[in-house]
Motif scaffolding. Structure first.
Motif, PDB file in Angstrom:
ATOM      1  N   GLY A   1       8.232 -20.767  56.714  1.00 39.56           N
ATOM      2  CA  GLY A   1       7.089 -21.165  56.503  1.00 39.56           C
ATOM      3  C   GLY A   1       6.673 -22.312  57.568  1.00 39.56           C
TER       4      GLY A   1
ATOM      5  N   ASP B   1      12.619 -25.647  55.474  1.00 41.45           N
ATOM      6  CA  ASP B   1      11.519 -24.867  56.299  1.00 41.45           C
ATOM      7  C   ASP B   1      12.276 -23.965  57.229  1.00 41.45           C
ATOM      8  OD1 ASP B   1       9.419 -26.473  55.325  1.00 41.45           O
ATOM      9  OD2 ASP B   1       9.491 -27.904  57.304  1.00 41.45           O
TER      10      ASP B   1
ATOM     11  N   SER C   1       6.476 -10.842  53.540  1.00 44.85           N
ATOM     12  CA  SER C   1       6.112 -12.164  53.031  1.00 44.85           C
ATOM     13  C   SER C   1       4.768 -12.565  52.622  1.00 44.85           C
ATOM     14  CB  SER C   1       6.896 -13.193  53.940  1.00 44.85           C
ATOM     15  OG  SER C   1       6.394 -13.240  55.213  1.00 44.85           O
TER      16      SER C   1
ATOM     17  N   SER D   1      11.030 -17.372  49.522  1.00 42.58           N
ATOM     18  CA  SER D   1      10.069 -18.077  48.816  1.00 42.58           C
ATOM     19  C   SER D   1      10.356 -19.453  48.225  1.00 42.58           C
ATOM     20  CB  SER D   1       9.104 -17.361  48.060  1.00 42.58           C
ATOM     21  OG  SER D   1       8.137 -18.251  47.456  1.00 42.58           O
TER      22      SER D   1
ATOM     23  N   TYR E   1      11.972 -22.173  50.401  1.00 40.86           N
ATOM     24  CA  TYR E   1      10.799 -22.900  51.002  1.00 40.86           C
ATOM     25  C   TYR E   1      10.255 -23.882  49.858  1.00 40.86           C
ATOM     26  CZ  TYR E   1       6.799 -24.129  53.753  1.00 40.86           C
ATOM     27  OH  TYR E   1       5.798 -24.723  54.495  1.00 40.86           O
TER      28      TYR E   1
ATOM     29  N   MET F   1       6.543 -16.865  58.020  1.00 45.05           N
ATOM     30  CA  MET F   1       7.757 -16.598  58.049  1.00 45.05           C
ATOM     31  C   MET F   1       8.126 -15.700  59.622  1.00 45.05           C
ATOM     32  SD  MET F   1      10.220 -14.358  57.351  1.00 45.05           S
ATOM     33  CE  MET F   1      12.011 -14.461  56.871  1.00 45.05           C
TER      34      MET F   1
ATOM     35  N   ASN G   1       4.502 -16.547  52.439  1.00 43.87           N
ATOM     36  CA  ASN G   1       5.259 -17.394  53.423  1.00 43.87           C
ATOM     37  C   ASN G   1       4.620 -16.686  54.855  1.00 43.87           C
ATOM     38  OD1 ASN G   1       6.713 -18.393  51.533  1.00 43.87           O
ATOM     39  ND2 ASN G   1       8.652 -18.137  52.630  1.00 43.87           N
TER      40      ASN G   1
END
Length: 149
Positions: free
Chosen positions: A143, A95, A117, A87, A90, A124, A121
């Motif tokens: 993500g 990315d 996630s 997380s 991101y 993911m 995300n």
């Protein structure tokens, strides 16, 4: 010996020393620590310390990067630390990340992160390929891809 970060937070040199032993590195901990210090000074290099796990990311082109983890935490904490890391990476603007390792059991971390996630995300995912020398290369989509740098 792994150390539960809920009980005791380790310093980066302590994490490096334990991770060096855990991975049965051919190099002594002081040499690995010197290498880590040099690595962290490289341009476009980020570090995230979560629990007793140090994650290092090298920025590539666009929103892509390569990373590795040095872990000294318990297995359950390592899973949770990896979830927080995905997380955070991101949010830092990555990315896609790629990593390479030899220990097949580490694939369980990616399965855990993908499964847990959730809302953080939602898109993911990861892909795995095995190299000719037996290493695993994991490409991670953290993500939804974003435009721009």
């Amino acid at each position: 010996m792994l150390v539960d970060s809920k009980t005791k937070k380790l310093t980066v040199p302590e994490i490096v020393a334990i991770a060096t032993k855990q991975t049965q590195s051919e190099y002594p901990a002081p040499a690995v620590m010197a290498s880590i210090i040099a690595e962290l000074r490289e341009p476009q290099t980020y570090s995230i310390l979560e629990g007793n796990t140090l994650f290092i990311i090298h920025k590539g082109k666009g929103r892509n990067g390569m990373f590795r983890a040095l872990n000294a935490d318990t297995p359950q904490n390592y899973l949770n630390n990896s979830l927080v890391f995905s997380s955070a990476a991101y949010k830092l603007g990555f990315d896609n990340l790629i990593t390479q390792f030899r220990d097949k059991s580490l694939l369980n971390i990616f399965r855990f992160v993908e499964k847990n996630s959730g809302e953080v995300n939602p898109n993911m995912g990861f892909n795995v390929r095995k190299t000719e020398n037996g290493d695993f290369v994991v490409s991670i989509k953290l993500g939804p891809e974003r435009a721009g740098e």
